[in-house]
Every structure is written in C-alpha cells, then in structure tokens.
Design an enzyme around this catalytic site. Sequence first.
Site, short mmCIF file in Angstrom:
data_model
loop_
_atom_site.label_atom_id
_atom_site.label_comp_id
_atom_site.label_asym_id
_atom_site.label_seq_id
_atom_site.Cartn_x
_atom_site.Cartn_y
_atom_site.Cartn_z
N GLY A 1 0.82 -1.22 0.00
CA GLY A 1 0.00 0.00 0.00
C GLY A 1 0.85 1.26 0.00
O GLY A 1 0.56 2.21 -0.74
N ASP B 1 -5.97 3.39 7.47
CA ASP B 1 -5.17 2.25 7.95
C ASP B 1 -5.32 2.16 9.46
O ASP B 1 -5.28 3.16 10.17
CB ASP B 1 -3.70 2.45 7.57
CG ASP B 1 -2.90 1.16 7.69
OD1 ASP B 1 -2.39 0.69 6.66
OD2 ASP B 1 -2.77 0.64 8.81
N THR C 1 -2.03 -1.65 12.45
CA THR C 1 -1.76 -2.89 13.19
C THR C 1 -0.23 -3.02 13.30
O THR C 1 0.51 -2.13 12.85
CB THR C 1 -2.29 -4.11 12.41
OG1 THR C 1 -1.50 -4.27 11.21
CG2 THR C 1 -3.76 -3.96 12.06
N THR D 1 -4.75 -12.27 -3.84
CA THR D 1 -3.47 -12.98 -3.90
C THR D 1 -3.59 -14.26 -4.73
O THR D 1 -4.67 -14.86 -4.79
CB THR D 1 -3.01 -13.34 -2.47
OG1 THR D 1 -2.01 -14.35 -2.53
CG2 THR D 1 -4.14 -13.88 -1.61
N ASP D 2 -2.46 -14.69 -5.31
CA ASP D 2 -2.46 -15.97 -6.04
C ASP D 2 -2.71 -17.15 -5.09
O ASP D 2 -3.02 -18.25 -5.54
CB ASP D 2 -1.14 -16.16 -6.81
CG ASP D 2 0.10 -16.25 -5.93
OD1 ASP D 2 0.00 -16.07 -4.70
OD2 ASP D 2 1.20 -16.50 -6.49
N GLU D 3 -2.56 -16.92 -3.77
CA GLU D 3 -2.71 -18.02 -2.82
C GLU D 3 -4.15 -18.53 -2.75
O GLU D 3 -4.38 -19.64 -2.25
CB GLU D 3 -2.21 -17.60 -1.43
CG GLU D 3 -0.75 -17.19 -1.48
CD GLU D 3 -0.08 -17.03 -0.13
OE1 GLU D 3 -0.50 -17.69 0.83
OE2 GLU D 3 0.87 -16.23 -0.06
N TYR E 1 -5.23 -17.77 6.13
CA TYR E 1 -5.00 -16.50 5.41
C TYR E 1 -5.63 -16.55 4.02
O TYR E 1 -6.45 -15.71 3.65
CB TYR E 1 -3.50 -16.19 5.31
CG TYR E 1 -3.18 -15.18 4.22
CD1 TYR E 1 -3.66 -13.87 4.30
CD2 TYR E 1 -2.40 -15.52 3.11
CE1 TYR E 1 -3.38 -12.94 3.29
CE2 TYR E 1 -2.12 -14.61 2.10
CZ TYR E 1 -2.61 -13.32 2.20
OH TYR E 1 -2.35 -12.40 1.21
N LYS F 1 -8.88 -14.54 2.35
CA LYS F 1 -8.78 -13.71 1.14
C LYS F 1 -9.75 -14.22 0.06
O LYS F 1 -10.39 -13.43 -0.63
CB LYS F 1 -7.34 -13.73 0.59
CG LYS F 1 -6.31 -13.03 1.46
CD LYS F 1 -6.52 -11.53 1.59
CE LYS F 1 -6.32 -10.78 0.29
NZ LYS F 1 -6.43 -9.30 0.52
N LYS G 1 8.28 -11.73 6.68
CA LYS G 1 8.14 -12.50 5.45
C LYS G 1 9.51 -12.99 5.00
O LYS G 1 10.53 -12.42 5.38
CB LYS G 1 7.48 -11.64 4.36
CG LYS G 1 6.15 -11.01 4.76
CD LYS G 1 4.98 -11.97 4.66
CE LYS G 1 3.73 -11.47 5.34
NZ LYS G 1 3.12 -10.30 4.78
N LEU G 2 9.53 -14.01 4.15
CA LEU G 2 10.79 -14.71 3.83
C LEU G 2 11.95 -13.75 3.50
O LEU G 2 13.00 -13.80 4.16
CB LEU G 2 10.58 -15.66 2.65
CG LEU G 2 11.87 -16.37 2.19
CD1 LEU G 2 12.25 -17.49 3.14
CD2 LEU G 2 11.71 -16.92 0.78
N PRO H 1 15.77 -19.40 9.31
CA PRO H 1 14.94 -20.60 9.54
C PRO H 1 14.19 -21.03 8.28
O PRO H 1 13.14 -20.50 7.94
CB PRO H 1 13.97 -20.14 10.63
CG PRO H 1 13.85 -18.66 10.44
CD PRO H 1 15.14 -18.17 9.85
N ARG I 1 7.85 -20.14 -5.18
CA ARG I 1 6.96 -18.99 -5.30
C ARG I 1 7.36 -18.23 -6.56
O ARG I 1 8.52 -18.27 -6.97
CB ARG I 1 7.10 -18.04 -4.08
CG ARG I 1 6.78 -18.71 -2.72
CD ARG I 1 5.29 -18.98 -2.63
NE ARG I 1 4.86 -19.54 -1.35
CZ ARG I 1 4.69 -20.84 -1.11
NH1 ARG I 1 4.96 -21.73 -2.05
NH2 ARG I 1 4.24 -21.25 0.07
#
Length: 335
Positions: free
Chosen positions: A14, A34, A37, A124-126, A148, A152, A187-188, A203, A212
């Site tokens: 955003g 917003d 959070t 999202t593609d997820e 999640y 979505k 995130k990764l 990790p 991905r």
Amino acid sequence: MQKILITGGAGFIGSNFVRHMLNEYKSYRLIVLDALTYAGNLENLADVWQHPNFIFYKGNIGDPDCVANVVQNVDAIVNFAAETHVDRSIHGAGNFVQTDVYGTFTLLEAAKKYKIERYLQISTDEVYGSILEGAFQETDPLRPSSPYSASKASGDMLVHSYYVTYDLPVLITRSSNNYGPYQYPEKLIPLFITNALENKPLPLYGDGQNVRDWIYVEDNCKAVDYVLHHGTIGEVYNIGGGNERTNIYITKKILQLLDKPESLITPVKDRPGHDRRYAVDCSKIQALGWKPQVDFEEGIAKTVHWYQDHPQWWMALKAKKADFQAFYRKNYESS
Ligand code: NAD
Ligand code: TYD
C-alpha cells in the site's frame, strides 16, 4: 476519478502504491485509511506525509461508521488492508476473518451506498492453492490452503457477489509474492536479509524446495494502476513477476549478496499445510499492455541494498517485543 481511498496504505504494498500514484497522477487526491496494526507503519509514508494531495486517517475497515465517513468523500477504493502473514493465520485466524472478510464486507456496503465509481480488491495468487505444474487462470476454482488464503478467497467471493447482485463496479487483482522496500521483516525475503545482517540463523521450512513466483513491488503497483484505469468491470486479473524460485535458491542468493556463510541456513520444522508451488497465468493483464520490468536478480540486489541502507527502519520493528519477538518465539522455537 480524482479522489482515491487506499486502505492499508501504511503497509508494504500500500505505501509503495501511494508513492507510485502521487508520482504518476498530479491531480489525484489520495486518502489512506489504515488501522496501524503491527504491520502498519507511518515511517513507510514519511516521504509523502507533507504532500498536498495526501491525507491519512487512522481507522479500521471493519468499523462501519469510520468507513462511511471516509467513503462518502471518495470516487474509488483500492483495498490493500488485510491481515497477510500465513504463519500468523496458523496461530490464530480470528483477525484474518475479521479484516479480510468482514472488513471487505464493510467496505463493499459503503461502496454500494455511496455509489463508488470503482472498487478494486487486492487479492493474492494463494486463493487458488498449490499447483505442481502449469499455472492458474482467473477462471480456475479457488482452493485455499491456509486460514489467510481462505479469508482472502472469501473476500474475493463477496466482492464478486456485489458485482453480480448490485452491479457494483468491482475489479480484483491476484498477485504473486511481492518483495522490495518496506516489507515487514517477518516475510521470507526481509526476514532472511535482516537475520543475515545480524548474523542470526535463517529458519528455512522443510526441504527448502517450495516455489513462489516473485514480483518486485513497483511492478505490482504499476499493474494495479493499469487494472484500476483499464480493467474491465467485474473481472479478475492475475499479476505475476515471471520469476519462479525455490526458497533455498533465494536463501543462498541473499547470503551471497551479503557475503555471509551458508552455515546460517537452519532447517526448521515445515509450516503446516505448506503450499508447494504457486504459479499464475498472466496473459489477461498482459493483453491490457502491462508486463513486469524488474527481473529477479536485479530486484533482489536492490532489495538487499535497501535493507542494508535502512537499518533503523527494520531494527525498530524487530525490537518490538509484542509485535515481532513474541511471534518469532512462538513460531520458531518449537522447531
Ligand atoms: P502488510 O501486512 O504489509 O500491510 C497490511 C496493512 O493493512 C497494514 O498497514 C495494516 O495496518 C493494515 N490493516 C490491517 N488490518 C486493517 C484493518 N482492519 N483496517 C485497516 N487497516 C488494516 O500487507 P502487504 O504485504 O502490503 O499486502 C497488502 C495486500 O496485498 C493484502 O491484501 C495482501 O493480501 C495482498 N497481497 C500481498 C502479497 C505479498 O506478497 N505481500 C501478495 C499478494 C497479495
Ligand atoms: P512468506 O514470505 O511467508 O510468503 P507466503 O507463505 O505467503 O508465500 O513465505 C515464502 C516462502 O518462504 C514460503 O514457502 C514459506 C517460506 N518461509 C521459510 O522457509 N521460512 C520462513 O521463516 C518464512 C517466513 C517463510
């Protein structure tokens, strides 16, 4: 379309989108709503704060009074606001349902009441779930795996229903994994860059072979802008970077760019329900005239440099006990 509400504008994508739009459209007024959070950060908007065409409201997209107050004064809505981290959704899905489903519903109701010109849902593609070969098209069924992605997908379905039932002028984008400046370091890519900079373990879940498709955040912002202006009402658009990489490849690339040893790689217990591979077919948005411009090797080098150059930004976030450290302990220490 002159006044655009950008919800979740203090988050990663955003805030990059706000910057993109202010640069691109000199006459538009951008209104950010917003809730701030743990993932929302006013530092992400510091460079646009004084811009005459920018205004910020702190508020929750699930609060109908707050949403109505803002929506009655805008022409279009781009909804980035969401709970976004799969691992957090595994530890507790309530906030995800609240924001990604009920928050979306609240925005749709206001969009209907105040006859908004365009409502763009950032998805999202997820939502399609995992795919071992090939790529999902927009018409494929939704088979989300995590709380999640399920929240979505539910948001997407509500959005579509408001188009069919009420003729609300909606659009949906489903992008692949974004990376770049201002991504919260859970995130990764930002987690691994910042851990490596601190000489801490990286990790890596499972065998590190999950795939991905990565898109540089500015390319996604340009795609969202394209869809907002040129998309066909009622349609869904996949957005991908065309950069499929395994997690182990990315991990080694980050270590190589930072000149850190591979001994920092620490295999940990796999994420429950871990999707093996995401891939989307982007021919529909490419037919609109958009294509990604930043290839992965260039984008990851720029991203690594950004985190190297902004230690005060990510160190402040990682120092927060309740927001970052408590989650990190819960997620990784049982491994
Ligand atoms: P983020 O977690 O960095 O930011 C989310 C923002 O939403 C934060 O500023 C947060 O304060 C705000 N927010 C959360 N709940 C809210 C509420 N109830 N009311 C108002 N604001 C609230 O997320 P991001 O990575 O920038 O993702 C933005 C959008 O893009 C999300 O909808 C996400 O599902 C989608 N998306 C992200 C990716 C990715 O790789 N990051 C990929 C595809 C789609
Ligand atoms: P993430 O950045 O959480 O995005 P998403 O799960 O929404 O795709 O994770 C990207 C990939 O990296 C995913 O396959 C999970 C993996 N991963 C790790 O191996 N270790 C980690 O600490 C994190 C956060 C992710």
